[in-house]
Design a protein around this motif. Sequence first.
Motif, PDB file in Angstrom:
ATOM      1  N   LEU A   1       0.838  -1.196   0.000  1.00 32.15           N
ATOM      2  CA  LEU A   1       0.000   0.000   0.000  1.00 32.15           C
ATOM      3  C   LEU A   1       0.877   1.252   0.000  1.00 32.15           C
ATOM      4  O   LEU A   1       1.929   1.284   0.651  1.00 32.15           O
ATOM      5  CB  LEU A   1      -0.920   0.014   1.226  1.00 32.15           C
ATOM      6  N   SER A   2       0.440   2.266  -0.746  1.00 34.71           N
ATOM      7  CA  SER A   2       1.210   3.509  -0.833  1.00 34.71           C
ATOM      8  C   SER A   2       1.091   4.345   0.428  1.00 34.71           C
ATOM      9  O   SER A   2       1.942   5.203   0.701  1.00 34.71           O
ATOM     10  CB  SER A   2       0.722   4.334  -2.035  1.00 34.71           C
ATOM     11  N   ARG A   3       0.050   4.106   1.205  1.00 37.72           N
ATOM     12  CA  ARG A   3      -0.149   4.822   2.472  1.00 37.72           C
ATOM     13  C   ARG A   3      -1.053   3.976   3.358  1.00 37.72           C
ATOM     14  O   ARG A   3      -1.781   3.110   2.863  1.00 37.72           O
ATOM     15  CB  ARG A   3      -0.775   6.204   2.240  1.00 37.72           C
TER      16      ARG A   3
ATOM     17  N   GLY B   1      -0.920  -2.782   6.811  1.00 37.26           N
ATOM     18  CA  GLY B   1      -0.735  -1.414   7.282  1.00 37.26           C
ATOM     19  C   GLY B   1      -2.014  -0.638   7.486  1.00 37.26           C
ATOM     20  O   GLY B   1      -1.980   0.591   7.654  1.00 37.26           O
ATOM     21  N   CYS B   2      -3.150  -1.324   7.470  1.00 36.07           N
ATOM     22  CA  CYS B   2      -4.434  -0.646   7.611  1.00 36.07           C
ATOM     23  C   CYS B   2      -4.845  -0.522   9.078  1.00 36.07           C
ATOM     24  O   CYS B   2      -4.508  -1.373   9.905  1.00 36.07           O
ATOM     25  CB  CYS B   2      -5.536  -1.423   6.881  1.00 36.07           C
TER      26      CYS B   2
ATOM     27  N   ILE C   1      -4.377  -0.452  -5.113  1.00 36.75           N
ATOM     28  CA  ILE C   1      -4.714   0.541  -6.143  1.00 36.75           C
ATOM     29  C   ILE C   1      -5.205   1.836  -5.500  1.00 36.75           C
ATOM     30  O   ILE C   1      -4.758   2.934  -5.844  1.00 36.75           O
ATOM     31  CB  ILE C   1      -5.806  -0.025  -7.093  1.00 36.75           C
ATOM     32  N   LEU C   2      -6.135   1.709  -4.544  1.00 37.35           N
ATOM     33  CA  LEU C   2      -6.789   2.888  -3.981  1.00 37.35           C
ATOM     34  C   LEU C   2      -5.897   3.667  -3.011  1.00 37.35           C
ATOM     35  O   LEU C   2      -6.131   4.860  -2.777  1.00 37.35           O
ATOM     36  CB  LEU C   2      -8.083   2.477  -3.280  1.00 37.35           C
TER      37      LEU C   2
END
Length: 459
Positions: A165-167, A192-193, A348-349
């Motif tokens: 994930l990008s963030r 990472g959520c 993606i999101l």
Amino acid sequence: MIHSSVFKAYDIRGIVPSQINDNFAFLLGRALGQRAKSLGHTQFVIGFDGRHSSPSLAQQLSAGIQDQGLEVINIGMVPTPLVYFYTYANDIGACVAITGSHNPPNYNGFKMMLDGQAIYGENVTRLKEEMIALADTPLLKASGKEIILDIVPDYIQRITADVKLSRPMHIAIDAGNGIGGKVAPALFKALGCQVDTLYCEVDANFPNHHPDPADPHNLEALIKHVQQTDCELGLAFDGDADRLGVVTKSGQIIWPDRQLILYSQDILKRVPHATIVFDVKCSRHVAEQITQAGGKPVMWQTGHSLIKQKMKELNAALGGEMSGHTFFKERWYGFDDGLYTGARLLEILSKEQNPSAVLEALPQDQNTPEIKVEMQEGQPHALIKILQEKAKLPTAKQLITIDGIRAEYEDGFGLARASNTTPVLVLRFEGRNEDSLARIKAEFKALLAEYAPDIQVNF
């Protein structure tokens, strides 16, 4: 007594204990073990969901397979995708997931794979005769054995090593008290959520709502939670976690065919001209968007086993069904996995500041959900055969007959097909606007009035 009705097009499914019971599971294990042995397999993977009957059925299935001299790798109570994962990752080729999926609590069943391919069609129905024959055959008492493994850490590690994930994201997960709740929170936290959980305690009575994200009513609690908290979106899983439902911040449900557009666009950036397979129930926008992104769209028959088979034949990078089964071959193994699909969606999101806006911007026409018309056994297939031979739809530009009859229009589509699991005629319609939708529905209503005047159409 072995009931013919439990042998479905893609799996085995029935009521416990009148149709599916320990004796049934033992005989099925012997039959599958016999087949596996003839194909040269020496190992068989089994796992089971959280239903009350599942542990006992697993024990008896394992005993039947062992009787044929095979080694059983029992990975315990896990979502169905983990059974497939361990089988593919270790090139074993033979597995059974014991699951009632999204059916009521008194159901259970078996999803099966041999020689690296899902068992479906005649290969399922022939099992009845093989089981009956084995019921009169002495036990082999061969030297099979069982190994018990916990593969959940390996599964999570494999996904987190690949999906980045990008963030960090804040999401809500609704497992509907299905077996997905055993793995989903840990997986998405490992990605990472920040995870808010709804009904992630495994409870075979499904006390809160049915674990089927295809029904909008089952998403109401998730929608409410996402709207009232800081969550960016919500993920919902069916009873055995091989299907994914998605809801946005504003409460919009992103149906699986729209999700497939997003996955296609992402994959085609890395695999130009890739083939992507989707079923006849999907929106016309799926093919248009795949083509626009440089891919090759292939419409195929509904049924997760049939989609998997077509993907293998065409070496497709991705496949998907309107029902919520999504099959990633690029970076994964090509089987349906709601948990992995959710991970790829967040990958993606996470590049976007407003994920819900991205999802809601995916093209969408006016459409109906699946409309099901109950008929007598055998009638839906007989009617479809007549329609395929004789149907005239005045404004349609093309008739597709790979699975039922799908009429393509400049401004939408209409579909009539026979379900492969129940005696039901399945209809679905889509139009550019309300007028288009009404016209297409009217053409199909007239068609059914001509060739099946006795059935009650409810659209």
